[in-house]
Scaffold this active site. Sequence first.
Site, short mmCIF file in Angstrom:
data_model
loop_
_atom_site.label_atom_id
_atom_site.label_comp_id
_atom_site.label_asym_id
_atom_site.label_seq_id
_atom_site.Cartn_x
_atom_site.Cartn_y
_atom_site.Cartn_z
N ASP A 1 7.53 -4.74 13.78
CA ASP A 1 7.56 -5.07 12.35
C ASP A 1 8.86 -5.79 12.05
OD1 ASP A 1 6.56 -4.79 9.53
OD2 ASP A 1 8.42 -3.65 9.34
N GLU B 1 3.10 -9.45 13.74
CA GLU B 1 2.34 -9.71 12.52
C GLU B 1 2.59 -11.14 12.07
OE1 GLU B 1 1.60 -7.57 8.17
OE2 GLU B 1 3.46 -7.23 9.27
N CYS C 1 -1.40 5.26 6.48
CA CYS C 1 -0.68 6.24 7.28
C CYS C 1 -1.04 6.04 8.74
CB CYS C 1 -1.03 7.66 6.82
SG CYS C 1 -0.22 8.96 7.80
N CYS D 1 -2.96 9.63 10.11
CA CYS D 1 -4.32 10.04 9.70
C CYS D 1 -5.17 8.89 9.18
CB CYS D 1 -4.22 11.12 8.62
SG CYS D 1 -3.49 10.57 7.08
N CYS E 1 2.81 11.01 2.92
CA CYS E 1 1.36 10.89 2.93
C CYS E 1 0.74 12.08 2.19
CB CYS E 1 0.84 10.83 4.37
SG CYS E 1 -0.96 10.68 4.50
N CYS F 1 -2.05 14.06 4.96
CA CYS F 1 -1.59 14.92 6.06
C CYS F 1 -0.21 15.52 5.80
CB CYS F 1 -1.57 14.14 7.37
SG CYS F 1 -0.42 12.76 7.39
N ASP G 1 9.02 1.07 7.69
CA ASP G 1 9.00 0.06 8.75
C ASP G 1 8.42 0.62 10.05
OD1 ASP G 1 10.21 -1.70 6.99
OD2 ASP G 1 12.22 -1.13 7.58
#
Length: 395
Positions: A185, A268, A321, A324, A340, A343, A350
Amino acid sequence: MKARYQYRFYPTDQQKQNLARLFGCVRVVYNDALAICKQSEKKPKSAELQKIVITQAKKTEARAWLSEVSNIPLQQSVADLETAFKNFFDSCKGKRKGRKVGYPKFKKRTNSQSARLTRGGFSIKGGGVYLAKIGTVKPIWSRELPSPPSSVTIIKDCANRYFLSFVVEIEPVQIDAEHISIGIDMGIKTFAVMSNGEKAFIPSYKNLDRKVRKWQRKLARQLKDSNRRNKTRVQIAKLHNKIADTRKDFLHKLSTKIVNENQVIVLEDLNVSGMVKNRKLARAISQQGWYEFRVLCEAKSEKLGREFRVISRWEPTSQVCADCGFKWGKVDLSIRSVLCLNCGTEQDRDFNAARNINKVGIGHCHDSKRTQRQSKTTPVASVDEVSRITALLGR
């Protein structure tokens, strides 16, 4: 596959004069050919241009000095113009990927100068390189050439540094990787956050950038074509080269480390041209070198037999996330960690995005049934904010 090996060299005073004459002849031939193309209704072919701007021009008094240099770089200059027009036409027709290529422009004396020689115009003898009608120059051989070069480009940059850039043929090397895959990232404060937990920080250019702006203000107050203005221009070029060399050294070392250790590298696709329109972040984004890093990783992956993959820019890597698959939606850039609500895991923004990039890159897509959510996300809550989160969960 082909690769470039670049070496710096220090010419003598006589060789500097010969190189200045060579660069001037190459520049004039290129500009004369471009002027003919602009005046013609239909673009002449490369052979016709060479006949007009080289063969016939040498017989005139205005261009008789073209005979003082080798004929090979003059022909290559016309070939470079042909390539520039081909890229322009392919870009207009949509055959060329990437950003639109503009119409060829005239070369300037103050810009970086270059001249290309093919095998008939140079030879490597011992520790020196013989250049036609220039003499033997001695580059600093920082590494050996893997194979005999097919061409060499003589470069003089804006800071008056001289380089020899060889084009050689190399064979891909198979090296076993330590890890299967890695997702990366890209960011501003932290240049790269990897899915294995490592972080890479780019060197700071604040002091050099401050000096550049200081010298540019001085340049704006000086008279054009004056000696002092030319000295200031060279000083600015040296500062820009120092920034570029520092960034290039960092990107080369980081890309080499990543490609050597991982079999699959996933990045990306970033909309950099759109991101630099933000005037508050444009300078910081432009200094990162994201695309250069991507090009280096792709080239080195091909050399070492690695797999290089780029996922779509529309993948919600920062909204899901990584543990999960729960989708919490868009998060403001000021929020660097997210709790989150499914979970209960506290995710670093990042690092979570890097893990999602790795998953999407190796084929594990996000589960759309578990990523539907109507409410907005919230930053990580403190101890006294538990009631607010439990209220959002409907408990």
